[in-house]
Design a protein around this motif. Structure first.
Motif, PDB file in Angstrom:
ATOM      1  N   ASN A   1       0.816  -1.220   0.000  1.00 31.46           N
ATOM      2  CA  ASN A   1       0.000   0.000   0.000  1.00 31.46           C
ATOM      3  C   ASN A   1       0.850   1.271   0.000  1.00 31.46           C
ATOM      4  O   ASN A   1       0.345   2.370   0.237  1.00 31.46           O
ATOM      5  N   GLY A   2       2.147   1.107  -0.269  1.00 31.34           N
ATOM      6  CA  GLY A   2       3.019   2.256  -0.465  1.00 31.34           C
ATOM      7  C   GLY A   2       3.543   2.908   0.788  1.00 31.34           C
ATOM      8  O   GLY A   2       4.115   4.003   0.720  1.00 31.34           O
ATOM      9  N   ALA A   3       3.360   2.265   1.957  1.00 27.97           N
ATOM     10  CA  ALA A   3       3.859   2.837   3.208  1.00 27.97           C
ATOM     11  C   ALA A   3       5.233   2.242   3.527  1.00 27.97           C
ATOM     12  O   ALA A   3       5.338   1.026   3.745  1.00 27.97           O
TER      13      ALA A   3
ATOM     14  N   SER B   1       9.341   3.589  -0.663  1.00 27.03           N
ATOM     15  CA  SER B   1       7.976   3.168  -0.968  1.00 27.03           C
ATOM     16  C   SER B   1       7.895   2.500  -2.336  1.00 27.03           C
ATOM     17  O   SER B   1       7.291   1.428  -2.487  1.00 27.03           O
ATOM     18  N   ILE B   2       8.517   3.110  -3.339  1.00 24.12           N
ATOM     19  CA  ILE B   2       8.494   2.564  -4.701  1.00 24.12           C
ATOM     20  C   ILE B   2       9.174   1.200  -4.747  1.00 24.12           C
ATOM     21  O   ILE B   2       8.645   0.226  -5.301  1.00 24.12           O
ATOM     22  N   ASN B   3      10.364   1.112  -4.156  1.00 27.94           N
ATOM     23  CA  ASN B   3      11.132  -0.131  -4.207  1.00 27.94           C
ATOM     24  C   ASN B   3      10.444  -1.262  -3.444  1.00 27.94           C
ATOM     25  O   ASN B   3      10.426  -2.411  -3.903  1.00 27.94           O
ATOM     26  N   ALA B   4       9.896  -0.937  -2.278  1.00 29.42           N
ATOM     27  CA  ALA B   4       9.249  -1.966  -1.460  1.00 29.42           C
ATOM     28  C   ALA B   4       7.973  -2.465  -2.113  1.00 29.42           C
ATOM     29  O   ALA B   4       7.693  -3.674  -2.116  1.00 29.42           O
ATOM     30  N   ARG B   5       7.174  -1.562  -2.657  1.00 28.60           N
ATOM     31  CA  ARG B   5       5.948  -1.987  -3.332  1.00 28.60           C
ATOM     32  C   ARG B   5       6.277  -2.933  -4.494  1.00 28.60           C
ATOM     33  O   ARG B   5       5.622  -3.954  -4.691  1.00 28.60           O
ATOM     34  N   LYS B   6       7.300  -2.575  -5.256  1.00 26.54           N
ATOM     35  CA  LYS B   6       7.712  -3.423  -6.376  1.00 26.54           C
ATOM     36  C   LYS B   6       8.139  -4.802  -5.899  1.00 26.54           C
ATOM     37  O   LYS B   6       7.772  -5.834  -6.495  1.00 26.54           O
TER      38      LYS B   6
END
Length: 394
Positions: free
Chosen positions: A314-316, A365-370
């Motif tokens: 969820n981008g957190a 956030s971007i890297n973790a969501r991916k």
């Protein structure tokens, strides 16, 4: 196509019910036929009987729910000659009555590698057909969407979020209830857990008895170890949750808090915003508005907590205590932020530094969501479970 019965246990807390719902949808998405039997419904036994007349390929449940289900003197799964597959989201010590069941095709998955070691040590090598590692998938909010930097900066108005129940102010009750020798042993075990980021209670137990040059007969040793694990694991989880939050708020860090039982404690601090208790969906929605999500890993020294995957998808961005699993799967400062129990006093400064660097949080956030989308969705988990079922049929 596999026909899968999923048990939803009576009064299982919201996240576990959500796990079953998400997993059922994932099985369907990859071409299988899931059937949920909800034991909170009065029709559950009739529903189960109806579905069993049609048949199934395997049964899945969380925390060994209804593994003990019998017809007459025989376990249901043995009568059906199908695998019973379970995901343990707590330490196995809390589910021994269910795990003791003599199921022919018993497949157990754990979200901590060390929990698998515990099962190997405590059970006969043939008791479980298969043991495997499995963490929950990340669950998306309906509000979740990818954001550019400007959107991330403007949409995320919760600086630091923690979700979870208040476990009470931890007390070492054994100081009163046990003899001095046993109390000292338990205190030393707790101290060792806190002195090593990668120790479970059982690791600390082994260390302490070695330091004391103690050797026990195997049955006695296992009984003592089980007692220590069952008594101290919950205490350590409560202690870590309480001390972590106290460390932050006493240094002036503001926390948005969500979960059961925090009202009285939260009233003591002006820098806590307490939301009360709501649904799991409410929690997921909050994650879409969160700049940094605090995770306290519930003592999973070599495993992963659902909170981490939910936050990331969820981008957190997540700040969590260390785990051998996180060390292996994520990169510090790139897709996760970690803190250490051996240096907890530095946590407030670390939190504040990141909250003052929105660009760094956005990149994480971007890297973790991916990463979660690539490896830790419920579809990935459903495929892992299907692989275990297929292996059991060899």
């Amino acid at each position: 196509m596999a026909r899968i019965i999923l048990y939803k246990g009576q009064s299982q807390y919201g996240a576990l019910g959500m796990h079953i719902d998400k997993l059922a949808q994932a099985f369907q998405n990859i071409g299988h036929m899931p059937i949920i039997i909800d034991f909170d419904k009065p029709t559950a036994l009739n529903d189960l009987e109806r579905e069993l007349k049609i048949g199934c390929n395997f049964i899945f449940a969380i925390n060994g729910v209804l593994s003990e289900f019998k017809i007459g003197e025989e376990f249901l799964c043995n009568i059906l000659d199908v695998p019973y597959i379970t995901l343990l989201v707590d330490h196995p010590i809390y589910h021994t009555a269910r795990l003791d069941c003599d199921i022919n095709k018993f497949i157990v998955t754990c979200l901590d590698y060390k929990h698998l070691d515990f099962l190997t040590e405590m059970y006969d090598k043939n008791h479980f057909m298969i043991k495997s590692f499995l963490v929950p998938g990340g669950s998306k909010s309906k509000l979740s969407r990818e954001e550019d930097f400007e959107e991330f900066e403007s949409n995320r108005n919760i600086n630091l979020l923690f979700t979870g129940s208040f476990r009470g102010i931890p007390q070492r009750e054994w100081e009163v209830n046990k003899n001095r020798t046993v109390a000292n042993l338990m205190n030393d075990i707790c101290d060792q857990v806190l002195a090593n980021d990668y120790y479970l209670v059982e690791d600390a137990f082994e260390y302490v008895i070695k330091q004391r040059n103690l050797e026990f007969a195997l049955e006695k040793r296992n009984n003592i170890k089980k007692y220590m694990v069952s008594t101290l694991t919950d205490y350590m989880a409560s202690y870590k949750r309480y001390v972590c939050l106290e460390t932050l708020v006493k240094e002036g860090v503001s926390i948005d808090l969500y979960g059961v039982g925090w009202s009285e404690w939260a009233d003591n601090y002006k820098n806590i915003r307490y939301y009360g208790v709501g649904s799991v969906d409410d929690t997921l929605d909050l994650l879409t508005k969160t700049k940094l999500c605090l995770n306290i890993n519930n003592g999973f020294a070599a495993g992963g907590h659902e909170r981490v995957f939910n936050a990331m998808i969820n981008g957190a961005p997540v700040i969590s205590d260390k785990s051998l699993f996180y060390d292996k799967e994520f990169e510090e400062g790139k897709d996760i932020i970690t803190y250490s129990w051996t240096d907890l006093s530095r946590l407030p400064e670390k939190v504040n530094n990141y909250l003052n660097n929105t660009e760094a949080l956005w990149n994480i956030s971007i890297n973790a969501r991916k990463k979660v989308q690539e490896k830790y969705t419920w579809e990935h988990k459903a495929r892992q479970i299907i692989e275990l079922f297929e292996l059991s049929m060899m």
